[in-house]
Scaffold this motif. Structure first.
Motif, PDB file in Angstrom:
ATOM      1  N   ASN A 210       0.812  -1.229   0.000  1.00 29.50           N
ATOM      2  CA  ASN A 210       0.000   0.000   0.000  1.00 29.50           C
ATOM      3  C   ASN A 210       0.844   1.277   0.000  1.00 29.50           C
ATOM      4  OD1 ASN A 210      -2.817  -0.485  -0.183  1.00 29.50           O
ATOM      5  ND2 ASN A 210      -2.783  -1.420   1.845  1.00 29.50           N
ATOM      6  N   LEU A 211       2.009   1.226  -0.642  1.00 27.81           N
ATOM      7  CA  LEU A 211       2.898   2.386  -0.637  1.00 27.81           C
ATOM      8  C   LEU A 211       2.515   3.447  -1.675  1.00 27.81           C
ATOM      9  CD1 LEU A 211       6.386   0.696  -0.080  1.00 27.81           C
ATOM     10  CD2 LEU A 211       4.842   1.709   1.609  1.00 27.81           C
ATOM     11  N   HIS A 212       1.469   3.162  -2.452  1.00 25.62           N
ATOM     12  CA  HIS A 212       0.981   4.151  -3.415  1.00 25.62           C
ATOM     13  C   HIS A 212      -0.186   4.950  -2.831  1.00 25.62           C
ATOM     14  CE1 HIS A 212       3.346   2.611  -6.871  1.00 25.62           C
ATOM     15  NE2 HIS A 212       3.269   1.489  -6.188  1.00 25.62           N
ATOM     16  N   THR A 213      -0.432   4.789  -1.543  1.00 22.40           N
ATOM     17  CA  THR A 213      -1.523   5.506  -0.870  1.00 22.40           C
ATOM     18  C   THR A 213      -0.960   6.511   0.128  1.00 22.40           C
ATOM     19  OG1 THR A 213      -1.701   3.819   0.866  1.00 22.40           O
ATOM     20  CG2 THR A 213      -3.092   3.537  -1.099  1.00 22.40           C
ATOM     21  N   ILE A 214      -1.846   7.391   0.595  1.00 24.51           N
ATOM     22  CA  ILE A 214      -1.445   8.430   1.550  1.00 24.51           C
ATOM     23  C   ILE A 214      -1.035   7.803   2.878  1.00 24.51           C
ATOM     24  CG2 ILE A 214      -2.261  10.409   2.906  1.00 24.51           C
ATOM     25  CD1 ILE A 214      -4.254  10.962   0.581  1.00 24.51           C
ATOM     26  N   GLN A 215       0.152   8.170   3.367  1.00 29.64           N
ATOM     27  CA  GLN A 215       0.634   7.745   4.676  1.00 29.64           C
ATOM     28  C   GLN A 215       0.798   9.007   5.526  1.00 29.64           C
ATOM     29  OE1 GLN A 215       1.704   4.127   4.620  1.00 29.64           O
ATOM     30  NE2 GLN A 215       0.755   4.278   2.607  1.00 29.64           N
ATOM     31  N   MET A 216       0.198   9.022   6.702  1.00 28.17           N
ATOM     32  CA  MET A 216       0.256  10.233   7.520  1.00 28.17           C
ATOM     33  C   MET A 216       0.429   9.917   8.992  1.00 28.17           C
ATOM     34  SD  MET A 216      -2.379  13.476   7.645  1.00 28.17           S
ATOM     35  CE  MET A 216      -3.738  12.667   8.476  1.00 28.17           C
ATOM     36  N   GLU A 217       1.318  10.667   9.636  1.00 25.16           N
ATOM     37  CA  GLU A 217       1.447  10.622  11.093  1.00 25.16           C
ATOM     38  C   GLU A 217       0.602  11.767  11.645  1.00 25.16           C
ATOM     39  OE1 GLU A 217       5.406  10.132  12.666  1.00 25.16           O
ATOM     40  OE2 GLU A 217       6.065   9.126  10.825  1.00 25.16           O
ATOM     41  N   GLY A 218      -0.663  11.441  11.902  1.00 22.99           N
ATOM     42  CA  GLY A 218      -1.678  12.456  12.180  1.00 22.99           C
ATOM     43  C   GLY A 218      -1.373  13.388  13.335  1.00 22.99           C
ATOM     44  N   LYS A 219      -0.898  12.840  14.453  1.00 26.02           N
ATOM     45  CA  LYS A 219      -0.660  13.678  15.633  1.00 26.02           C
ATOM     46  C   LYS A 219       0.442  14.694  15.383  1.00 26.02           C
ATOM     47  CE  LYS A 219      -2.338  10.431  19.131  1.00 26.02           C
ATOM     48  NZ  LYS A 219      -1.961   9.445  20.171  1.00 26.02           N
ATOM     49  N   GLU A 220       1.493  14.267  14.681  1.00 25.72           N
ATOM     50  CA  GLU A 220       2.601  15.178  14.393  1.00 25.72           C
ATOM     51  C   GLU A 220       2.186  16.265  13.401  1.00 25.72           C
ATOM     52  OE1 GLU A 220       5.530  15.249  15.994  1.00 25.72           O
ATOM     53  OE2 GLU A 220       4.563  13.714  17.228  1.00 25.72           O
ATOM     54  N   VAL A 221       1.415  15.881  12.389  1.00 28.20           N
ATOM     55  CA  VAL A 221       0.921  16.860  11.416  1.00 28.20           C
ATOM     56  C   VAL A 221       0.010  17.873  12.107  1.00 28.20           C
ATOM     57  CG1 VAL A 221      -0.522  17.198   9.356  1.00 28.20           C
ATOM     58  CG2 VAL A 221       1.138  15.322   9.429  1.00 28.20           C
ATOM     59  N   TYR A 222      -0.825  17.383  13.016  1.00 24.66           N
ATOM     60  CA  TYR A 222      -1.746  18.251  13.760  1.00 24.66           C
ATOM     61  C   TYR A 222      -0.975  19.297  14.568  1.00 24.66           C
ATOM     62  CZ  TYR A 222      -5.315  19.695  17.132  1.00 24.66           C
ATOM     63  OH  TYR A 222      -6.179  20.439  17.893  1.00 24.66           O
ATOM     64  N   LYS A 223       0.058  18.853  15.287  1.00 27.47           N
ATOM     65  CA  LYS A 223       0.852  19.771  16.107  1.00 27.47           C
ATOM     66  C   LYS A 223       1.528  20.841  15.248  1.00 27.47           C
ATOM     67  CE  LYS A 223       3.202  16.624  18.500  1.00 27.47           C
ATOM     68  NZ  LYS A 223       4.161  16.047  19.481  1.00 27.47           N
ATOM     69  N   PHE A 224       2.080  20.397  14.121  1.00 31.83           N
ATOM     70  CA  PHE A 224       2.723  21.327  13.184  1.00 31.83           C
ATOM     71  C   PHE A 224       1.711  22.334  12.645  1.00 31.83           C
ATOM     72  CE2 PHE A 224       2.939  21.899   8.524  1.00 31.83           C
ATOM     73  CZ  PHE A 224       3.988  22.801   8.447  1.00 31.83           C
ATOM     74  N   ALA A 225       0.544  21.830  12.233  1.00 31.65           N
ATOM     75  CA  ALA A 225      -0.456  22.674  11.580  1.00 31.65           C
ATOM     76  C   ALA A 225      -1.000  23.746  12.525  1.00 31.65           C
ATOM     77  CB  ALA A 225      -1.602  21.815  11.063  1.00 31.65           C
ATOM     78  N   VAL A 226      -1.299  23.366  13.748  1.00 33.99           N
ATOM     79  CA  VAL A 226      -1.868  24.315  14.717  1.00 33.99           C
ATOM     80  C   VAL A 226      -0.919  25.489  14.933  1.00 33.99           C
ATOM     81  CG1 VAL A 226      -2.421  24.615  17.163  1.00 33.99           C
ATOM     82  CG2 VAL A 226      -3.378  22.682  15.904  1.00 33.99           C
ATOM     83  N   LYS A 227       0.376  25.199  15.035  1.00 29.13           N
ATOM     84  CA  LYS A 227       1.356  26.269  15.258  1.00 29.13           C
ATOM     85  C   LYS A 227       1.555  27.117  14.004  1.00 29.13           C
ATOM     86  CE  LYS A 227       5.979  27.224  17.017  1.00 29.13           C
ATOM     87  NZ  LYS A 227       6.225  28.292  16.029  1.00 29.13           N
ATOM     88  N   ILE A 228       1.780  26.465  12.878  1.00 29.81           N
ATOM     89  CA  ILE A 228       2.176  27.205  11.677  1.00 29.81           C
ATOM     90  C   ILE A 228       1.032  28.032  11.098  1.00 29.81           C
ATOM     91  CG2 ILE A 228       1.688  25.547   9.806  1.00 29.81           C
ATOM     92  CD1 ILE A 228       4.980  27.489  10.299  1.00 29.81           C
ATOM     93  N   MET A 229      -0.201  27.540  11.176  1.00 29.50           N
ATOM     94  CA  MET A 229      -1.332  28.282  10.608  1.00 29.50           C
ATOM     95  C   MET A 229      -1.500  29.632  11.299  1.00 29.50           C
ATOM     96  SD  MET A 229      -3.382  26.662   8.178  1.00 29.50           S
ATOM     97  CE  MET A 229      -5.136  26.600   8.554  1.00 29.50           C
TER      98      MET A 229
END
Length: 334
Positions: A210-229
């Motif tokens: 399944n390496l042709h599908t989206i892989q996401m580390e949700g908690k880390e992306v969330y932390k990054f997004a909240v700060k950067i936005m």
């Protein structure tokens, strides 16, 4: 340097709707869990035989009509997408050909969910410098085609759609006032589609894993997004010499309601000045901001002279924001 603004917008989403109740039949999840954590109630899905170029084309037709611009007047077509029809040719060339934009240069731009912001920043430079007068920027995605439908942490999030904007010179004092773009490649592994490129070419092994599908580390992306936005919204307003009190409308990337709420709190503006449509569309990546922009305009939420901020983050990791003093009146005679 000429002032540059958006003189027309359009958007398109496929007819098929996938609700949270539909997802309950596919994976171990439920409507309440999805809404509580993401704010998403439904999303639109392109049919198997519909490429992203079709969505982009439909959105572009509406944007050109709204701007009262003929396809032969377009100097450049930029398509922001991570789900292009092919590795090559570019989706922008396919769309330009279908539109009949025979005088246009064309290229695709890949900055994940920040793609539309990167696209209008790029278009702005071409027009401000005097190289082009009319640029069509499209953000389009068919993320449903690269989702692992067995991964309940990602399959609930994404939807398909496209939004387009026509950029032209505008009167002095109007249009784009400032931009802020950024990236941090050290976070690239947090949100990725690993296979299909030159690093992991397609093979039976990559498909089985399944390496042709989206892989996401949700908690880390969330932390990054909240700060950067929040940070990038503050920075781009400072660049424009404006206070947060001057903001009439905020259009954030539509990833997750909790990320949107956190960035609104950080910016300190009233929630009624924020455009939110992720409950109906989910995360459409590069299409999220232009679709929300088009809907806001058509709902009468932007008036002449209003100050608008658009802000996003995405795979890369990337982020970007822009400030715009709204007008739809082009100034093509210079």
């Amino acid at each position: 340097m000429r002032n540059v603004g958006i003189v027309g917008t359009g958007s398109y989403v496929p007819d098929k709707v996938l609700t949270n109740a539909d997802l309950e039949k596919l994976v171990d999840t439920n409507d309440e869990w999805i809404i509580t954590r993401t704010g998403i109630k439904e999303r639109h899905m392109a049919p198997a035989d519909m490429p992203v170029s079709e969505l982009c084309y439909q959105a572009a037709l509406k944007a050109l009509e709204d701007a009262k611009v003929g396809p032969e007047e377009v100097d450049l077509v930029i398509v922001a997408t991570v789900t292009g029809d092919h590795a090559f040719p570019s989706t922008s060339c396919i769309v330009a050909d279908r539109l009949g934009a025979k005088n246009a240069a064309a290229f695709d731009l890949q900055a994940g969910c920040t793609g539309f912001i990167y696209g209008v920043a790029t278009a702005n430079q071409f027009i401000a410098a005097g190289m082009y007068k009319t640029v069509l920027v499209i953000g389009g995605e068919t993320l449903s085609k690269i989702i692992n439908w067995e991964d309940r942490s990602t399959c609930i999030l994404f939807g398909d759609g496209a939004g387009a904007a026509v950029l032209q010179p505008v009167e002095e004092g109007y249009g784009f006032l400032s931009f802020e773009l950024g990236s941090d490649g050290s976070g690239g592994k947090l949100l990725t589609q690993p296979a299909g490129g030159s690093r992991y070419p397609a093979s039976q092994d990559t498909v089985e894993k399944n390496l042709h599908t989206i892989q996401m580390e949700g908690k880390e992306v969330y932390k990054f997004a909240v700060k950067i936005m929040g940070d990038v919204s503050v920075n781009v307003l400072e660049k424009a010499g404006l206070s947060k009190e001057k903001v009439d409308l905020l259009i954030p990337h539509q990833a997750n309601i909790r990320i949107v709420e956190a960035s609104v709190k950080r910016l300190g503006i009233s929630p009624d000045k924020v455009v939110v449509n992720l409950d109906r569309y989910g995360n459409m990546s590069a299409a999220s901001i232009p679709v929300a922009l088009d809907e806001a305009i058509r709902a009468g939420r932007l008036r002449e002279g209003d100050i608008m901020v658009m802000v996003g983050f995405g795979a890369g990791l990337t982020w970007g924001a822009c400030v715009l003093k709204w007008t739809k009146v082009g100034k093509m005679h210079d």
